[in-house]
Scaffold this motif. Sequence first.
Motif, short mmCIF file in Angstrom:
data_model
loop_
_atom_site.label_atom_id
_atom_site.label_comp_id
_atom_site.label_asym_id
_atom_site.label_seq_id
_atom_site.Cartn_x
_atom_site.Cartn_y
_atom_site.Cartn_z
N UNK A 480 0.83 -1.21 0.00
CA UNK A 480 0.00 0.00 0.00
C UNK A 480 0.86 1.26 0.00
N UNK A 481 0.36 2.29 -0.63
CA UNK A 481 1.08 3.56 -0.69
C UNK A 481 1.06 4.25 0.67
N UNK A 482 2.22 4.76 1.07
CA UNK A 482 2.29 5.53 2.31
C UNK A 482 1.67 6.90 2.07
N UNK A 483 0.65 7.23 2.86
CA UNK A 483 -0.09 8.46 2.64
C UNK A 483 0.69 9.66 3.20
N UNK A 484 0.79 10.69 2.41
CA UNK A 484 1.36 11.96 2.87
C UNK A 484 0.27 12.76 3.59
N UNK A 485 0.68 13.86 4.19
CA UNK A 485 -0.30 14.73 4.85
C UNK A 485 -1.32 15.28 3.87
N UNK A 486 -0.88 15.59 2.66
CA UNK A 486 -1.82 16.09 1.65
C UNK A 486 -2.82 15.01 1.24
N UNK A 487 -2.37 13.75 1.18
CA UNK A 487 -3.29 12.65 0.85
C UNK A 487 -4.36 12.51 1.93
N UNK A 488 -3.94 12.63 3.19
CA UNK A 488 -4.90 12.54 4.29
C UNK A 488 -5.90 13.68 4.23
N UNK A 489 -5.41 14.89 3.98
CA UNK A 489 -6.33 16.04 3.89
C UNK A 489 -7.29 15.89 2.72
N UNK A 490 -6.83 15.29 1.63
CA UNK A 490 -7.72 15.05 0.49
C UNK A 490 -8.84 14.08 0.87
N UNK A 491 -8.52 13.07 1.67
CA UNK A 491 -9.56 12.13 2.12
C UNK A 491 -10.54 12.80 3.07
N UNK A 493 -11.34 15.96 3.10
CA UNK A 493 -11.98 17.14 2.52
C UNK A 493 -13.48 16.90 2.33
N UNK A 494 -14.27 17.82 2.81
CA UNK A 494 -15.71 17.77 2.61
C UNK A 494 -16.47 16.92 3.61
N UNK A 495 -15.78 16.21 4.50
CA UNK A 495 -16.47 15.37 5.48
C UNK A 495 -16.90 16.23 6.67
N UNK A 513 -18.73 3.80 14.90
CA UNK A 513 -18.81 4.06 13.47
C UNK A 513 -17.79 5.10 13.06
N UNK A 514 -17.60 5.23 11.75
CA UNK A 514 -16.66 6.20 11.22
C UNK A 514 -17.11 6.55 9.81
N UNK A 515 -16.47 7.53 9.23
CA UNK A 515 -16.76 7.96 7.87
C UNK A 515 -15.52 7.71 7.04
N UNK A 516 -15.60 6.72 6.13
CA UNK A 516 -14.46 6.35 5.28
C UNK A 516 -13.21 6.04 6.10
N UNK A 517 -13.38 5.45 7.27
CA UNK A 517 -12.24 5.09 8.11
C UNK A 517 -11.79 6.18 9.06
N UNK A 518 -12.38 7.37 8.99
CA UNK A 518 -11.95 8.49 9.83
C UNK A 518 -13.00 8.81 10.88
N UNK A 519 -12.53 9.12 12.09
CA UNK A 519 -13.42 9.54 13.17
C UNK A 519 -13.48 11.06 13.29
N UNK A 520 -12.43 11.72 12.82
CA UNK A 520 -12.34 13.17 12.95
C UNK A 520 -11.16 13.67 12.13
N UNK A 521 -11.06 14.97 11.98
CA UNK A 521 -9.87 15.59 11.43
C UNK A 521 -9.01 16.02 12.60
N UNK A 522 -7.82 15.44 12.71
CA UNK A 522 -6.96 15.66 13.88
C UNK A 522 -6.63 17.13 14.04
N UNK A 523 -6.60 17.58 15.28
CA UNK A 523 -6.28 18.98 15.59
C UNK A 523 -4.84 19.31 15.20
N UNK A 524 -3.98 18.29 15.05
CA UNK A 524 -2.59 18.55 14.68
C UNK A 524 -2.49 19.15 13.27
N UNK A 525 -3.50 18.95 12.45
CA UNK A 525 -3.45 19.53 11.10
C UNK A 525 -3.65 21.04 11.12
#
Length: 629
Positions: A480-491, A493-495, A513-525
């Motif tokens: 699997x491709x290692x996700x960069x920070x921009x890849x994570x933000x793209x996933x 986006x819009x949630x 439950x989660x949305x597309x594998x995510x529970x939240x957008x981390x505050x570290x971003x």
Amino acid sequence: MLDKSWMHIQNRLSPEYKEGVSKFLDFAFGMTSGDTIPCPCKKCNNVLFKQRNEVEADLVVNGVVTGYTRWLLHGEEIETIESSDCDSDGESVHDILEAHFGAHNVERWETRDLGASDSEEPNEGATKFFKLLKDGNEQLYPGCSRFSKLSFVIKLFHIKCLSHMTNKGFSMILDLLSKAFPEGNVLPKSYYEAKRIIQDLGLDYKKIDACKNDCMLYWKENSSAKQCNICGLSRWKVCGNGKSKNVPHKILRYFPITPRLQRLFMSTKTASEMTWHYNRIDDGFLSHPSDAKAWKHFDASHQSFAIEPRNVRLGLASDGFNPFGKFSNAYSIWPVVLIPYNLPPWLCMKQEYFMLSLLIPGPCGPGNNIDIYLQPLIDELKELWEVGVETYDAYKKQNFVMHAAILWTINDFPAYGNLSGWVNKGKLACPLCNKDTHSTSLKYGGKLCYLGHRRFLPIKHRWRFENKLFDRTRENRLAPKQLSGDDVLAQLHGIQFPSFGKTIKNRKFNNFTCIDGWKKKSIFFTLPYWRTLLLRHNLDVMHIEKNVCDNILGTLMNIEGKTKDTIKTRLDLKEMHIREELHPRQEGDKIIIPAACYTMTPNEKKIFCEFLAELFQLRVIFCDKLYYH
């Protein structure tokens, strides 16, 4: 007239440009008696003083700062400045410099031009700290060798806090002690005088009220609110008679990190160690975080930060523990600790350099709502990155603007999910594989089994084609491709994620439950540099070593309750049609479980335990010799 045409050449590798740089350096160093000058490259912007070879490298790599056509900071028109302090147009040279580079930097340049040494006077904060050091060496009374003025006052304050003594009672004790001690004692006479002595330590903490359901902090614009904006719960506890007193449900303890980072540079010894990571010899071994790719990638992405080796790189760790475990109380409090990585490996992991930044209250862990409590820390980290803080370097005797950044977090796997925002349970539990996680539900074991690990092997590795040894399939997929920070933000986006809090409305979402594998957008971003990091979250070695070691030893020695080789495991092997020699057999009314090749016999267990005991004894002897040596 000085030739400056080279400054406009685009190709900085051309002979003409290099020759122009060389002539500029000859001129600039000919006008100063020191071995450093302000570097006029675009990164340093005439703020940092460097030696000749450093300035030459910077000018080739970064180019000259735009608009610097009059070399006023390097000695041009120096006679005019000395005679009239104004240029040919009547405009003050001092005003020109101040408008372009700031009054503080101009003052530093002019001091250097007048022939002053590189040492500077400590700033206001450092002066207060050095006054404390003076109090730390001052005798409590003539002839007293056991206590200094500062140490005695701190010990008294410690007793006051532990015994819940009132301020009036503390003042009365101080007044009595000052009369009882010999003449010439320097003991403060009241609580307020004693507090004035230790307040310059800068190691206090702030109390911030929090919603009982972890929905929000009563902080900043909400500091005067009486009830939660999310769940509507009152800020204050209610007494038995139904009346409300101003006692909050939860209190977050926040320990600002800026004063403690500044304290690292107050000691000449520690200040010199804070640049240990800079200009190290690459020996091919990973002996310090500065040897890692993530560190080097960060330096390459943020050269303006990396150019100052005294800027602090931090790691963040957090986990829950029960402070009342001896009393069988269920309680979980979460400390958030920062580790300064500038120091060498034999210092940075010492307890005295760990910085407690947050103490998140219980009785339950914050879980996914930990971002609510991280807000004050993230706010301070943003300021340290964007603005910085003036700090006095006691080793170099200079004031400089210190910046700081978090390189990654280190946690166990549950806390990993809380901080990263990725759901680490269920079918998509692997944060690295992300949506590519390969999982299979075991029929008899009742758990999810995460297969597909052969994808990380080289493409022609023989195990990729061994179907009988694994799950009866050949593995042809790439890793699997290692996700960069921009890849994570793209996933992300819009949630639209639900608001934080442990209300009944959000409880099911937060836990299951989660949305597309995510529970939240981390505050570290919200940190400007977080998306550029190569490695954002780490798993701590302690939990991995302990859990893996327990499972391996429990299975090899067939320890009841610890082994993973159970009847359910054997039935799952049979269901998957693999490892036929391990399948359970029905013989009459009994089920026979064949012994595995890796299971130890009683004699082998005895030999293995004796070996471990001997190894432990040798370790004790070695540690004793090392200690006495």
